[in-house]
Each structure stands twice: as structure tokens, then as C-alpha cells.
Design a protein around this motif. Structure first.
Motif, short mmCIF file in Angstrom:
data_model
loop_
_atom_site.label_atom_id
_atom_site.label_comp_id
_atom_site.label_asym_id
_atom_site.label_seq_id
_atom_site.Cartn_x
_atom_site.Cartn_y
_atom_site.Cartn_z
N TYR A 28 0.82 -1.21 0.00
CA TYR A 28 0.00 0.00 0.00
C TYR A 28 0.86 1.26 0.00
O TYR A 28 0.35 2.35 0.21
CB TYR A 28 -0.93 0.01 1.22
CG TYR A 28 -1.99 -1.07 1.18
CD1 TYR A 28 -3.06 -1.00 0.30
CD2 TYR A 28 -1.90 -2.17 2.03
CE1 TYR A 28 -4.02 -1.99 0.26
CE2 TYR A 28 -2.87 -3.17 2.00
CZ TYR A 28 -3.92 -3.08 1.11
OH TYR A 28 -4.88 -4.07 1.08
N ASN A 270 -15.81 1.03 -7.86
CA ASN A 270 -14.85 0.28 -7.02
C ASN A 270 -14.42 -1.02 -7.66
O ASN A 270 -14.38 -2.07 -7.02
CB ASN A 270 -15.43 0.00 -5.64
CG ASN A 270 -15.89 1.22 -4.87
OD1 ASN A 270 -16.44 1.08 -3.79
ND2 ASN A 270 -15.71 2.41 -5.41
N ALA A 333 -13.40 4.78 -3.75
CA ALA A 333 -13.71 5.15 -2.37
C ALA A 333 -12.39 5.29 -1.62
O ALA A 333 -11.50 4.43 -1.76
CB ALA A 333 -14.59 4.10 -1.70
N VAL A 334 -12.24 6.36 -0.86
CA VAL A 334 -10.94 6.68 -0.27
C VAL A 334 -10.43 5.59 0.67
O VAL A 334 -9.22 5.37 0.78
CB VAL A 334 -11.01 8.06 0.43
CG1 VAL A 334 -11.87 8.00 1.69
CG2 VAL A 334 -9.62 8.60 0.71
N GLU A 335 -11.34 4.89 1.33
CA GLU A 335 -10.91 3.84 2.25
C GLU A 335 -10.75 2.49 1.57
O GLU A 335 -10.28 1.53 2.18
CB GLU A 335 -11.92 3.71 3.40
CG GLU A 335 -12.00 4.94 4.30
CD GLU A 335 -13.10 4.82 5.33
OE1 GLU A 335 -13.63 3.69 5.53
OE2 GLU A 335 -13.45 5.85 5.95
N ASP A 336 -11.10 2.41 0.30
CA ASP A 336 -11.03 1.15 -0.43
C ASP A 336 -9.64 1.00 -1.07
O ASP A 336 -9.49 0.92 -2.29
CB ASP A 336 -12.13 1.10 -1.50
CG ASP A 336 -12.26 -0.26 -2.16
OD1 ASP A 336 -11.68 -1.24 -1.65
OD2 ASP A 336 -12.93 -0.34 -3.20
N THR A 337 -8.62 0.96 -0.23
CA THR A 337 -7.25 0.89 -0.73
C THR A 337 -6.96 -0.41 -1.46
O THR A 337 -6.06 -0.47 -2.29
CB THR A 337 -6.25 1.07 0.42
OG1 THR A 337 -6.55 0.13 1.46
CG2 THR A 337 -6.35 2.48 1.00
N TRP A 338 -7.71 -1.48 -1.17
CA TRP A 338 -7.56 -2.75 -1.86
C TRP A 338 -7.79 -2.59 -3.35
O TRP A 338 -7.18 -3.26 -4.18
CB TRP A 338 -8.55 -3.75 -1.27
CG TRP A 338 -8.47 -5.16 -1.75
CD1 TRP A 338 -9.41 -5.86 -2.45
CD2 TRP A 338 -7.38 -6.08 -1.55
NE1 TRP A 338 -8.99 -7.13 -2.70
CE2 TRP A 338 -7.75 -7.31 -2.15
CE3 TRP A 338 -6.14 -5.99 -0.91
CZ2 TRP A 338 -6.92 -8.44 -2.15
CZ3 TRP A 338 -5.32 -7.10 -0.90
CH2 TRP A 338 -5.71 -8.31 -1.52
N SER A 385 -15.89 9.64 0.15
CA SER A 385 -15.65 9.19 1.52
C SER A 385 -16.15 7.77 1.68
O SER A 385 -17.07 7.33 0.99
CB SER A 385 -16.38 10.10 2.51
OG SER A 385 -16.05 11.46 2.30
N GLY A 386 -15.55 7.03 2.62
CA GLY A 386 -16.05 5.70 2.94
C GLY A 386 -15.30 4.59 2.24
O GLY A 386 -14.22 4.78 1.67
N GLY A 387 -15.90 3.40 2.30
CA GLY A 387 -15.23 2.20 1.83
C GLY A 387 -15.90 1.53 0.65
O GLY A 387 -16.64 2.17 -0.11
N HIS A 388 -15.68 0.24 0.54
CA HIS A 388 -16.06 -0.56 -0.63
C HIS A 388 -17.56 -0.85 -0.61
O HIS A 388 -18.03 -1.79 0.03
CB HIS A 388 -15.27 -1.87 -0.59
CG HIS A 388 -15.35 -2.68 -1.84
ND1 HIS A 388 -14.73 -2.31 -3.02
CD2 HIS A 388 -15.98 -3.85 -2.12
CE1 HIS A 388 -14.95 -3.22 -3.94
NE2 HIS A 388 -15.73 -4.16 -3.43
#
Length: 410
Positions: A28, A270, A333-338, A385-388
Motif C-alpha cells: 500500500y 470500485n 472510495a478513499v478507504e477502499d485501498t484494496w 468518503s467511505g469504503g467498498h
């Protein structure tokens, strides 16, 4: 004694690299990205007249080396098994319709939600993950009888009714004059590595060859067959259908849009590795990891690029570019680094020269936009903002984008 899961995989498959791919920690760190050079989608192209031939070359490379080719055109015929009865829903502002079409021996149960008194309206077409009954809580929507992932005994239940409603923004879609057409992706092919013995693959006597379709190509092919059906209806304008997908189905929507020029617009939510994210970056999910954990998604030829992304004859910006000059939206999505949000942005940005060659704007943003600040030209992009997941914010942008491109001449 507990046997490590990685060793079980090695014993079962006889491939030592599988354990390595599963045990390796994902990167990452932007500073650890290997040096790379992206292939040029416009290599050998100096004018718009030359793009169609180059496009066919790129499309063939993706089909042969990644997604796999559809092995025959003999199964494209669809038949209407049940025309479905209309029913008012959402307080009377919408009509629910559930036609069933048959394709390659499989029943595809469609959930069609239409603005009241619809005629020739544009539509969003998208697969759902766990059955139509999860999109809208209505007892008249039957539970799917097909294999369902992440459920007890892989079966749907009444407890799941409406469980995914927050991902669909149905009323917002209807209020803005669009229809929503959705179906369970497992109706076409179960999302499990079963040796291609089930789903539409059961109509074939042998496992697909190394350059033939994996599940993503199969799901994309199924979306085109649904579009065939929509072209026979009076309620939906099949020339104004946006194909949309999230995660693995975002990969599917991009490949469907690339293969079928009848899709007026494509949306990738995503989609990450194998979708809109640049493979050569090796951040988050990698080619080796996706091929190991989901070996049925792509054709067998794709395995030779495990930890070998630099040898790919393409990268995912070229998949986005295959939509040109039709509009395409890529969302992160900013938290969806995967899923590598920056890699998804770069794919959209590096597809822009193709759009510009064809007289379109492409992606207006010169650099990655701030969180929750979309950039929209003929290519749209946002990182929220948020995740997957799929959120109301995502749908607000997709509807705005689709209204601009599919309703601007109304």
C-alpha cells in the motif's frame, strides 16, 4: 494438528506459487511501486479514422489474454418464458415488472422498475449480488433458487428481503426518469470455482480453453443478452442503457461496455484490479492474488501475468478507452485501498487522449480530485468518503452523468 490453509491449497492444486500469492502481504506504499511504462492506446494512430482498427486490436488482446473469448455465437438466442405482470410500487410512482427470459438453458429473472406510465425511457442495467429480492422488499419478488455466495448452505432466504436496498437508490433513479433493470448474476453463472460445470457453461461439453471465457466474460455476455430483450420492449429505450456494476461486477460492466457498442454508457464502481485500476502499480489486490483466489474470473492465459504485469500488452486505462467515444464513469472510495483509488483515477486519466482524438473532452481533472468532488466530462471520476460499497452519493453522480449524456437531447 491444524494444517495451514496455504499448504492445503498447494496440496490440492500442486502449485507452489499459490501459497506465495496468498501469503504475500499486499503493498500500500506508493514509494514501493515498481517502475513501469504504460502501453500507449494510440500506438500507430495519428487520426480518428485509424482508431477503430486499433480498438479492435486492443479488444482482441483483452479477450485472448485476460477475459477470454465467447466460444460460440450459437447460444445468443433468448426466449421469453414469462412476460411478467405489472404492479404499482413505491406508492404508485413506479411500476414493477418481472419478465423471465431463457438463455442457454438458464432462466434469467429480471426485476424491472419503471417510472409510472413509461415509454422509451433510459435505463440503468446492473447485476445484483444476492438476488432480486434483496433490492426491493416486496413479497411478490421470488427468492432465487440458484447458488448464492456467503449464505447458509448457499441458499437465499426471506431474511434477505430488502437487505441491499441502501445500495440501489431506487426512488432517486425513478424520480429522475430512469428505469432500473437488475438480475442476479448467479442466474447466468455461479460465482464459484466449479470447473465451469454449472451456469451457462453447462451447455458446453468441455471446460473452456485457455483463451476462452471466464466468469466475468460470461456475466458480460449475459448483460448483452438482457439488452437484446430490452430492445423488444416499448417501455425502455435500448439505445439509452447504462451498464453499471460494483466490484467484480464493475469489472464486468467495463468488459460488457467494451464488447457491446450498444451500451450507451458504462459505470465502474470500485472495480479495482482487473477493472479500472492500473495493474502495473501492484497496490492492494494484485494480478497474482486475484488469479489465485478467483481463478474462474478470467481466462487461463491471464495466469502468466502473475507477478509479471510489465509483460501485459495492455493495462486497464486501455479497457476504459475501449468505451470511447461513449461516456464512461469510474468511481473510487478513499478507504477502499484494496481497489487502488489512485490507480483507478490514472486509468481514467490515461484513457483521455483517446477521447480527445475523437473530439470528446475525456476527464477534465488534471490531477486526482479531492474527496467527494467529482470531475465529469465524457469520462467521469470521483473518489468519495467511505469504503467498498455503493452509496447514495455514488448514485447521485451516476444519475447526473447519465442525464447529461442520455437525456441532453430530450
Amino acid at each position: 494438528m491444524r494444517i495451514p490453509s496455504s499448504l492445503i491449497v498447494v496440496l490440492a492444486m500442486g502449485i507452489a506459487s499459490v501459497a506465495v500469492a496468498q501469503d504475500a502481504k499486499p503493498n500500500y506504499d506508493e514509494s514501493k511501486i515498481p517502475a513501469y511504462t504504460l502501453p500507449n492506446p494510440l500506438a500507430g494512430v495519428e487520426s480518428a479514422v485509424q482508431w477503430p482498427a486499433r480498438r479492435e486490436q486492443i479488444l482482441a488482446q483483452f479477450a485472448t489474454e485476460m477475459f477470454g473469448k465467447v466460444p460460440t455465437d450459437k447460444l445468443n438466442a433468448i426466449s421469453v418464458k414469462d412476460a411478467g405482470a405489472r404492479k404499482p410500487v413505491l406508492g404508485g410512482k413506479a411500476t414493477m415488472w418481472q419478465p423471465v427470459i431463457t438463455l442457454a438453458g438458464r432462466d434469467l429473472h429480471l426485476l424491472v422498475l419503471l417510472p409510472k406510465e413509461s415509454r422509451n425511457v433510459p435505463a440503468f442495467l446492473a447485476y445484483n449480488f444476492h438476488g432480486n429480492h434483496t433490492v426491493l422488499d416486496d413479497l411478490d419478488i421470488p427468492l432465487t433458487k440458484n447458488w448464492v455466495r456467503s449464505k447458509p448452505e448457499n441458499r437465499a432466504s426471506d431474511e434477505d428481503r430488502g437487505s441491499a436496498a441502501s445500495r440501489w437508490a431506487v426512488e432517486k433513479i425513478i424520480d429522475n426518469g430512469f428505469a432500473l433493470v437488475t438480475l442476479y448474476y448467479g442466474d447466468v453463472d455461479p460465482d464459484v470455482d466449479d470447473g465451469f460445470e454449472n451456469g451457462v457453461h453447462a451447455a458446453f461439453p468441455n471446460k473452456p480453453a485457455s483463451d476462452q471465457w471466464g466468469s466475468i466474460a460470461t456475466w458480460a455476455w449475459g448483460l448483452s443478452r438482457v439488452l437484446d430483450f430490452l430492445g423488444t420492449t416499448s417501455e425502455i429505450d435500448a439505445t439509452r442503457v447504462a451498464v453499471m456494476g460494483h466490484s467484480r461486477l464493475g469489472k464486468t460492466s467495463l468488459w460488457a461496455g467494451a464488447n457491446d457498442p450498444r451500451f450507451a454508457l458504462a459505470i465502474s464502481n470500485n472495480s479495482g484490479c482487473g477493472g479500472a485500476a492500473i495493474s502495473r502499480r501492484r497496490i492492494g489486490e494484485s494480478v497474482a492474488r486475484i488469479n489465485t483466489v478467483f481463478p474462474h474470473w478470467f481466462c487461463d492465459n491471464f495466469v502468466k501475468y502473475n507477478d509479471n504485469e510489465s509483460q501485459l500488452p495492455f493495462d486497464q486505462h486501455m479497457l476504459v478507452a475501449l468505451m470511447a467515444p461513449r461516456p464512461v464513469y469510474v468511481a473510487s472510495a478513499v478507504e477502499d485501498t484494496w481497489a487502488d483509488p489512485r490507480g483507478e483515477f490514472l486509468a481514467a486519466k490515461h484513457a483521455t487522449p483517446v477521447y480527445e482524438l475523437l473530439g470528446r473532452e475525456g476527464l477534465p481533472a488534471a490531477k486526482m480530485p479531492p474527496v467527494d468532488e467529482p470531475s465529469q466530462g465524457s469520462i467521469g471520476y470521483h473518489v468519495r468518503s467511505g469504503g467498498h460499497s455503493v452509496t447514495d452519493f455514488d448514485w447521485t453522480q451516476y444519475i447526473k452523468f447519465a442525464k447529461q449524456h442520455l437525456m441532453e437531447n430530450e
